[in-house]
Design an enzyme around this catalytic site. Structure first.
Site, mmCIF file in Angstrom:
data_model
loop_
_atom_site.group_PDB
_atom_site.id
_atom_site.type_symbol
_atom_site.label_atom_id
_atom_site.label_comp_id
_atom_site.label_asym_id
_atom_site.label_seq_id
_atom_site.Cartn_x
_atom_site.Cartn_y
_atom_site.Cartn_z
ATOM 1 N N GLY A 43 -37.894 2.360 -0.292
ATOM 2 C CA GLY A 43 -37.867 2.375 -1.757
ATOM 3 C C GLY A 43 -38.945 3.268 -2.326
ATOM 4 O O GLY A 43 -39.491 4.130 -1.638
ATOM 5 N N HIS B 179 -36.410 11.751 -0.953
ATOM 6 C CA HIS B 179 -35.360 10.817 -0.518
ATOM 7 C C HIS B 179 -33.991 11.297 -0.998
ATOM 8 O O HIS B 179 -32.995 11.174 -0.292
ATOM 9 C CB HIS B 179 -35.604 9.422 -1.104
ATOM 10 C CG HIS B 179 -36.841 8.749 -0.604
ATOM 11 N ND1 HIS B 179 -37.956 8.564 -1.395
ATOM 12 C CD2 HIS B 179 -37.138 8.204 0.604
ATOM 13 C CE1 HIS B 179 -38.881 7.925 -0.700
ATOM 14 N NE2 HIS B 179 -38.422 7.704 0.521
ATOM 15 N N GLY C 230 -39.555 18.023 1.250
ATOM 16 C CA GLY C 230 -39.580 18.462 -0.147
ATOM 17 C C GLY C 230 -41.031 18.646 -0.579
ATOM 18 O O GLY C 230 -41.899 17.887 -0.144
#
Ligand code: PAF
Length: 277
Positions: A27, A33, A173
């Site tokens: 999470g 993600h 990223g």
């Protein structure tokens, strides 16, 4: 997007799904993600994402309790990203006896690099990922290269244990200033955030020097460590390793990876750059 909380329900859903891609997460989702989700969507009919903050992979004094739980924001992001199922089990669903009697024990590499500073971490990761693989039974699973050692452990585990799952690595990223996207970046103060890209800066410099043929890995590592420490970092490691095995690199090696972990204030950041010549 369906939110599923029980193993039985997830299994029932899986039986009627076609080719399934899986993205396990804890999470507190960011663009990194979502890049994993995008890759998953490209490769399968259905995408399952899990959110589970896995106690087993946190050591004593680490941030398990403080780890950000941002369910509503995560849900909105996953819905927008076109995820089919979010698996969001309670802790007792995955660990009904609290203790886990059987664990997946990675080989010696689990005690090196990050593993030397986080004893038991990769056992916790390998164990929960195996459990999640057994529950979701995906055809493929996407993992970020930012957690390079984790990706290595998972690939080796799937190979050695004949888990029938293709592991898809996805590039790290980065923010515009180079900082690798990470859930833990949210812990940084404004001053620390301004300083944080220095870590990637050093990896990029080392990578250029390696590409140019430099073979003295130890002095590249030492120079980076020294400069980071001079700027207030506490460095766990800066190391040049073999990209495919993560073993110690010897001069002349063609496929390398430079990995680093260092603390800025209370925040531990990790990053790496592959150097494939
Ligand atoms: O990379 C992570 O977020 C975790 O280590 C993982 C793979 C979800 C296992 O808990």
């Amino acid at each position: 997007m369906e939110v599923i909380r029980s193993i039985a329900e997830l299994r029932a859903w899986r039986r009627q799904a076609g080719k399934v891609a899986f993205v396990p997460t804890m999470g507190n989702l960011h663009e990194g993600h979502l890049a994993l989700v995008q890759e998953a969507r490209r490769r399968a009919d259905k995408v399952v994402v899990s959110i589970f903050v896995n106690r087993l992979q946190f050591g004593q004094g680490e941030d398990f309790d403080a780890y950000p739980r941002t369910f509503d924001a995560d849900c909105a992001k996953l819905r927008d990203a076109g995820v089919d199922v979010l698996f969001f089990p309670l802790e007792q669903e995955l660990y009904p006896r609290i203790r886990q009697d059987f664990n997946v024990e990675p080989p010696h590499i689990q005690n090196e690099l990050c593993g030397a500073f986080r004893p038991g971490h990769f056992r916790g990761v390998a164990t929960v990922v195996t459990k999640l693989f057994n529950i979701v039974q995906p055809d493929l699973a996407c993992f970020g290269k930012k957690d390079y050692q984790q990706l290595h452990v998972i690939k080796a585990m799937v190979d050695d244990l004949n888990q029938p799952i293709e592991i898809v690595p996805v590039d790290t990223g980065r923010a515009e200033d180079g900082l690798a996207l990470s859930s833990r970046n949210g812990y940084l103060s404004a001053d620390e955030r301004a300083e944080a890209p220095r870590l990637y800066g050093h990896l990029a410099v080392i990578s250029e020097r390696l590409m140019a043929g430099e073979q003295d890995y130890a002095s590249l590592e030492a120079a980076a460590r020294q400069d980071l420490e001079a700027h207030g970092w506490r460095v766990d490691y800066v190391e040049v390793r073999q990209a495919d095995t993560l073993e110690i690199a010897h001069a002349g090696e063609k496929r390398l990876v430079v990995l680093a972990a260092a603390r800025l204030g209370k925040t531990r950041l990790i990053d790496n750059v592959e150097v494939l010549r």
